[in-house]
Design a protein around this motif. Sequence first.
Motif, PDB file in Angstrom:
ATOM      1  N   ASP A  34       8.170   4.919  -2.317  1.00 15.99           N
ATOM      2  CA  ASP A  34       7.215   5.976  -1.994  1.00 15.99           C
ATOM      3  C   ASP A  34       5.786   5.503  -2.254  1.00 15.99           C
ATOM      4  N   TYR A  35       5.562   4.866  -3.394  1.00 16.83           N
ATOM      5  CA  TYR A  35       4.225   4.328  -3.676  1.00 16.83           C
ATOM      6  C   TYR A  35       3.822   3.294  -2.630  1.00 16.83           C
ATOM      7  N   ALA A  36       4.772   2.463  -2.219  1.00 11.88           N
ATOM      8  CA  ALA A  36       4.468   1.438  -1.221  1.00 11.88           C
ATOM      9  C   ALA A  36       4.067   2.063   0.110  1.00 11.88           C
ATOM     10  N   GLN A  37       4.792   3.095   0.547  1.00 10.50           N
ATOM     11  CA  GLN A  37       4.415   3.706   1.826  1.00 10.50           C
ATOM     12  C   GLN A  37       3.092   4.453   1.707  1.00 10.50           C
ATOM     13  N   MET A  38       2.786   5.009   0.539  1.00 13.48           N
ATOM     14  CA  MET A  38       1.468   5.628   0.342  1.00 13.48           C
ATOM     15  C   MET A  38       0.366   4.580   0.415  1.00 13.48           C
ATOM     16  N   GLY A  39       0.618   3.415  -0.195  1.00 15.79           N
ATOM     17  CA  GLY A  39      -0.350   2.322  -0.117  1.00 15.79           C
ATOM     18  C   GLY A  39      -0.577   1.870   1.318  1.00 15.79           C
ATOM     19  N   ARG A  40       0.493   1.821   2.110  1.00 16.44           N
ATOM     20  CA  ARG A  40       0.345   1.456   3.529  1.00 16.44           C
ATOM     21  C   ARG A  40      -0.469   2.502   4.283  1.00 16.44           C
ATOM     22  N   HIS A  41      -0.219   3.783   4.000  1.00 14.76           N
ATOM     23  CA  HIS A  41      -1.003   4.834   4.649  1.00 14.76           C
ATOM     24  C   HIS A  41      -2.489   4.691   4.295  1.00 14.76           C
ATOM     25  N   LEU A  42      -2.771   4.446   3.039  1.00 17.24           N
ATOM     26  CA  LEU A  42      -4.166   4.256   2.623  1.00 17.24           C
ATOM     27  C   LEU A  42      -4.782   3.048   3.303  1.00 17.24           C
ATOM     28  N   MET A  43      -4.049   1.957   3.345  1.00 16.78           N
ATOM     29  CA  MET A  43      -4.548   0.737   3.970  1.00 16.78           C
ATOM     30  C   MET A  43      -4.883   0.985   5.443  1.00 16.78           C
ATOM     31  N   ARG A  44      -4.117   1.824   6.088  1.00 17.07           N
ATOM     32  CA  ARG A  44      -4.327   2.113   7.518  1.00 17.07           C
ATOM     33  C   ARG A  44      -5.350   3.221   7.747  1.00 17.07           C
ATOM     34  N   GLY A  45      -5.961   3.719   6.668  1.00 22.32           N
ATOM     35  CA  GLY A  45      -7.009   4.719   6.805  1.00 22.32           C
ATOM     36  C   GLY A  45      -6.522   6.143   6.963  1.00 22.32           C
TER      37      GLY A  45
END
Length: 164
Positions: A34-45
């Motif tokens: 879950d943290y990893a997918q949140m980090g990906r969402h943040l990275m993608r703006g």
Amino acid sequence: MAKDTAILFAAALILFTLHFQSTFTELVYPDAKDYAQMGRHLMRGRGFVTSYITPLSLSIEPEIPHPNLWRPPLYPLLLSLFFRIFGAEDRVVAGLSGLFFLLSVPLVYRLGRRMFDRPIALASAALFLSNPWPLHYSVSGLTEPLFLFLILLFLWLAYKGDTS
């Protein structure tokens, strides 16, 4: 003190590297994923959003991804920065938690040195390094190593004992 810290950090780095190479295959904890997918969402703006569905979040925003209402934002923010630098992979998530494990070792030593003396500080750092749980969490991708590091940093900064 700097020499002791460097030796302990080097020992921790060797131990972590061996442990990482021998045990890590993928993220196994749902929270780490879950943290990893949140980090990906943040990275993608996309902001602090999640694809993890909870009834509370669906009542506020029925579309996925929706705002994350229950995860602290610091770790996903750090993950998004590391994803930008190293790529969005499970190994990067585990590496970030490992970084905070590595940074905790010198803090355990320095806190022990500040509160007690060199032998106690060395024994504390050795006990920390020989404890299987911090090593396990170092490759988990979970927030525990970050929180441990922050707690140790706070204690080290807050302690006003004799530093001689």
